[in-house]
Design a protein around this motif. Structure first.
Motif, short mmCIF file in Angstrom:
data_model
loop_
_atom_site.label_atom_id
_atom_site.label_comp_id
_atom_site.label_asym_id
_atom_site.label_seq_id
_atom_site.Cartn_x
_atom_site.Cartn_y
_atom_site.Cartn_z
N ASN A 3 0.82 -1.21 0.00
CA ASN A 3 0.00 0.00 0.00
C ASN A 3 0.86 1.26 0.00
O ASN A 3 0.72 2.12 0.85
CB ASN A 3 -0.96 0.00 1.20
N ARG A 4 1.73 1.37 -0.98
CA ARG A 4 2.68 2.47 -0.99
C ARG A 4 2.32 3.59 -1.96
O ARG A 4 3.06 4.56 -2.09
CB ARG A 4 4.07 1.95 -1.28
N LYS A 5 1.20 3.47 -2.66
CA LYS A 5 0.84 4.48 -3.65
C LYS A 5 -0.64 4.84 -3.52
O LYS A 5 -1.49 3.97 -3.42
CB LYS A 5 1.13 3.95 -5.06
N VAL A 23 -3.80 13.69 -8.37
CA VAL A 23 -2.78 13.72 -7.32
C VAL A 23 -2.26 12.30 -7.13
O VAL A 23 -3.04 11.36 -7.00
CB VAL A 23 -3.35 14.26 -5.99
N THR A 24 -0.93 12.17 -7.10
CA THR A 24 -0.28 10.88 -6.85
C THR A 24 0.68 11.05 -5.68
O THR A 24 1.51 11.95 -5.70
CB THR A 24 0.49 10.39 -8.09
N ILE A 25 0.54 10.19 -4.68
CA ILE A 25 1.43 10.20 -3.52
C ILE A 25 2.02 8.80 -3.40
O ILE A 25 1.29 7.81 -3.37
CB ILE A 25 0.67 10.56 -2.23
N GLU A 26 3.35 8.73 -3.35
CA GLU A 26 4.04 7.46 -3.19
C GLU A 26 4.91 7.51 -1.94
O GLU A 26 5.48 8.55 -1.63
CB GLU A 26 4.91 7.15 -4.40
N PHE A 27 4.99 6.41 -1.27
CA PHE A 27 5.81 6.30 -0.06
C PHE A 27 6.95 5.33 -0.34
O PHE A 27 6.72 4.22 -0.82
CB PHE A 27 4.97 5.80 1.11
N LYS A 28 8.19 5.77 -0.07
CA LYS A 28 9.37 4.92 -0.28
C LYS A 28 10.10 4.74 1.05
O LYS A 28 10.36 5.73 1.75
CB LYS A 28 10.34 5.60 -1.26
N ARG A 29 10.39 3.53 1.36
CA ARG A 29 11.16 3.24 2.57
C ARG A 29 12.59 3.71 2.35
O ARG A 29 13.18 3.47 1.30
CB ARG A 29 11.12 1.75 2.86
N THR A 30 13.15 4.40 3.32
CA THR A 30 14.54 4.84 3.27
C THR A 30 15.23 4.36 4.54
O THR A 30 14.57 3.87 5.47
CB THR A 30 14.66 6.37 3.17
N GLY A 31 16.54 4.53 4.59
CA GLY A 31 17.29 4.10 5.77
C GLY A 31 16.81 4.77 7.05
O GLY A 31 16.80 4.15 8.10
N THR A 34 10.69 7.07 6.03
CA THR A 34 9.88 7.01 4.82
C THR A 34 9.98 8.33 4.07
O THR A 34 9.90 9.40 4.65
CB THR A 34 8.40 6.74 5.18
N GLU A 35 10.12 8.23 2.75
CA GLU A 35 10.15 9.40 1.88
C GLU A 35 8.81 9.48 1.17
O GLU A 35 8.27 8.48 0.72
CB GLU A 35 11.27 9.23 0.86
N LEU A 36 8.26 10.68 1.10
CA LEU A 36 6.99 10.92 0.43
C LEU A 36 7.27 11.58 -0.92
O LEU A 36 7.92 12.61 -0.98
CB LEU A 36 6.12 11.83 1.29
N LEU A 37 6.80 10.97 -2.00
CA LEU A 37 6.93 11.54 -3.34
C LEU A 37 5.54 12.01 -3.75
O LEU A 37 4.57 11.25 -3.71
CB LEU A 37 7.43 10.48 -4.32
N PHE A 38 5.44 13.27 -4.16
CA PHE A 38 4.14 13.89 -4.39
C PHE A 38 4.09 14.53 -5.79
O PHE A 38 5.02 15.23 -6.19
CB PHE A 38 3.92 14.97 -3.33
#
Length: 69
Positions: A3-5, A23-31, A34-38
């Protein structure tokens, strides 16, 4: 990460229902978390784009402040 997008349409139904954008929101796991791409696309014109940019920027600043408190 499941459920990352999240993708949804954006409109102002009472004033300009014909001006639908996406609108597109993506969540990326980082070290470190979490990074949010919008992305907010298919905006009606530059004026609308600039207004949404100001509004989203203010919202993200407030979200960051909340998450840091």
């Amino acid at each position: 990460m499941r459920n990352r997008k999240l993708v949804f349409t954006w409109t102002w139904p009472r004033t300009t229902p014909e001006r639908e954008s996406v609108v597109t929101i993506e969540f990326k796991r980082t070290g470190g978390g979490t990074e949010l791409l919008f992305r907010h696309e298919q905006l009606f014109d530059e004026s609308v784009r600039d207004g949404h940019r100001r509004g989203w920027t203010e919202s993200f600043v407030k979200l960051e402040q909340f998450l840091r408190s």
